[in-house]
Write an enzyme that holds these catalytic residues in place. Structure first.
Site, short mmCIF file in Angstrom:
data_model
loop_
_atom_site.label_atom_id
_atom_site.label_comp_id
_atom_site.label_asym_id
_atom_site.label_seq_id
_atom_site.Cartn_x
_atom_site.Cartn_y
_atom_site.Cartn_z
CB ILE A 165 -8.73 15.11 20.98
CG1 ILE A 165 -7.26 14.73 20.59
CG2 ILE A 165 -8.85 16.33 20.17
CD1 ILE A 165 -7.01 14.12 19.13
CE LYS A 208 -6.02 7.08 22.45
NZ LYS A 208 -5.16 7.88 21.38
CB SER A 257 -10.21 6.01 18.16
OG SER A 257 -9.96 5.55 19.48
CB SER A 280 -7.52 9.11 11.04
OG SER A 280 -6.33 8.23 11.69
CE1 TYR A 316 -10.35 5.50 14.01
CE2 TYR A 316 -8.03 5.61 13.17
CZ TYR A 316 -9.19 6.28 13.84
OH TYR A 316 -9.18 7.42 14.38
#
Length: 335
Positions: free
Chosen positions: A22, A200, A102, A139, A161
């Site tokens: 992002i 990722k 993340s 999130s 998280y």
């Protein structure tokens, strides 16, 4: 496409996690739409350091920034000396905070809280000192198994998280009560997909992973009853829209960023097959995560619409169609 009429040229913008998915998309948005803006990217670029689950600690990758002409700093947001230097040597107008641990499967609770919560407080202190508006990544994981549609105020995180992101939201709320010369907006991203997520690795969206399976001629493997496993999938362009609209908001707060529509994993594969021109048979496997797996997420975006002026532009079909050329390029050049 510009999402704001504000004159951002000659402003200085910090993007943490700016070599990630992002953050890098944000960096290019400002470069392309406001070429006189000074964009500073801070990222803990990837190394061979892994978490206990075997996944990389940092997914930042230089290839996400190929063509970027702003300033790049390699560093860790846990480094207080670095943050002191940023506070002393720069004067930021806006801070987009995307850096985080993340990985939702990470077991290092200490590192998760230190990186996601404690470092966020240090960045908030920079925002206060500089008079910089803060936009940060919260999130959808804050909701855990909360029933759909997920609404702010109904959080039930199921992993560290999600807990860390909820603690960030609480911290941001305290700062908005204490300081009124800056705005602070948290954006709860749902299932994001799109260009610059490839690095990722295993935590990239299933859109790109299924796309590459299909291009390789492999039958896509889905959990059983995948037509009943639904998520709020959101294309990266709408995430950028929400971030830009949060720069000068009517109100501070935490807002969901999704489409407001849940779609199945089965529909994902069906759309990809249509776009790629494949007709491979799906293989269905037992879901080993029953009992600790979300079967339905759908963002309530009414406050996001009303306060930020946000309106999702991409349906699932439109987002995947826009993404397919990049999925093909990655398959040819990276795989």
């Amino acid at each position: 496409m510009r999402y704001s009429s504000a004159d951002l040229n000659r402003k200085t913008i910090l993007i943490t996690g700016g070599a990630g998915f992002i953050g890098s998309n944000l960096a290019f948005y400002f470069q392309e739409n406001y070429p006189e803006t000074h964009v500073v990217v801070l990222d803990l670029f990837r190394s061979n350091i892994t978490l206990s689950n075997g996944n990389l600690r940092s997914f930042g990758h230089f290839k996400n920034l190929l063509g970027f002409q702003g300033e790049v700093i390699s560093g860790d947001i846990n480094d207080t000396a670095l943050l002191s230097k940023l506070k002393r040597d720069y004067q930021f107008d806006y801070i987009f905070h995307e850096a985080a641990i993340s990985d939702t499967t990470a077991l290092e609770q200490d590192l998760m809280i230190q990186t996601n919560v404690n470092a966020f407080k240090d960045l908030l202190d920079i925002a206060v000192a500089h008079g910089a508006n803060m936009i940060y990544a919260s999130s959808g994981a804050t909701y855990g198994d909360a029933p759909s549609p997920q609404r702010v105020g109904r959080e039930a995180p199921q992993n560290v998280y999600g807990f860390s992101k909820l603690m960030m939201d609480h911290l941001a709320h305290k700062y908005t009560k204490k300081y009124d010369h800056i705005s602070i907006v948290g954006l709860r991203y749902f299932n994001v997909y799109g260009p610059r997520e490839f690095f990722k690795n295993k935590t990239a969206s299933m859109v790109v992973q299924f796309g590459h399976q299909l291009l390789a001629g492999k039958n896509p493997k889905l959990f059983e009853n995948s037509d009943k496993i639904l998520r709020d999938f959101i294309y990266i362009e709408d995430i950028i829209q929400a971030n830009v609209l949060s720069m000068n908001p009517k109100e501070n707060g935490v807002f969901n960023v999704g489409t407001g529509k849940a779609r199945s994993f089965q529909s994902m594969v069906d759309i990809l097959q249509n776009e790629l021109g494949t007709s491979l048979s799906c293989e269905y496997i037992p879901n080993p995560y029953i009992g600790r797996y979300q079967f339905h997420t759908e963002a309530d975006i009414e406050s996001t619409r009303a306060i930020l002026g946000y309106e999702p532009r991409f349906s699932f079909e439109e987002g995947i169609a826009a993404y397919v050329p990049e999925i093909k390029r990655l398959f040819e050049q990276e795989l």
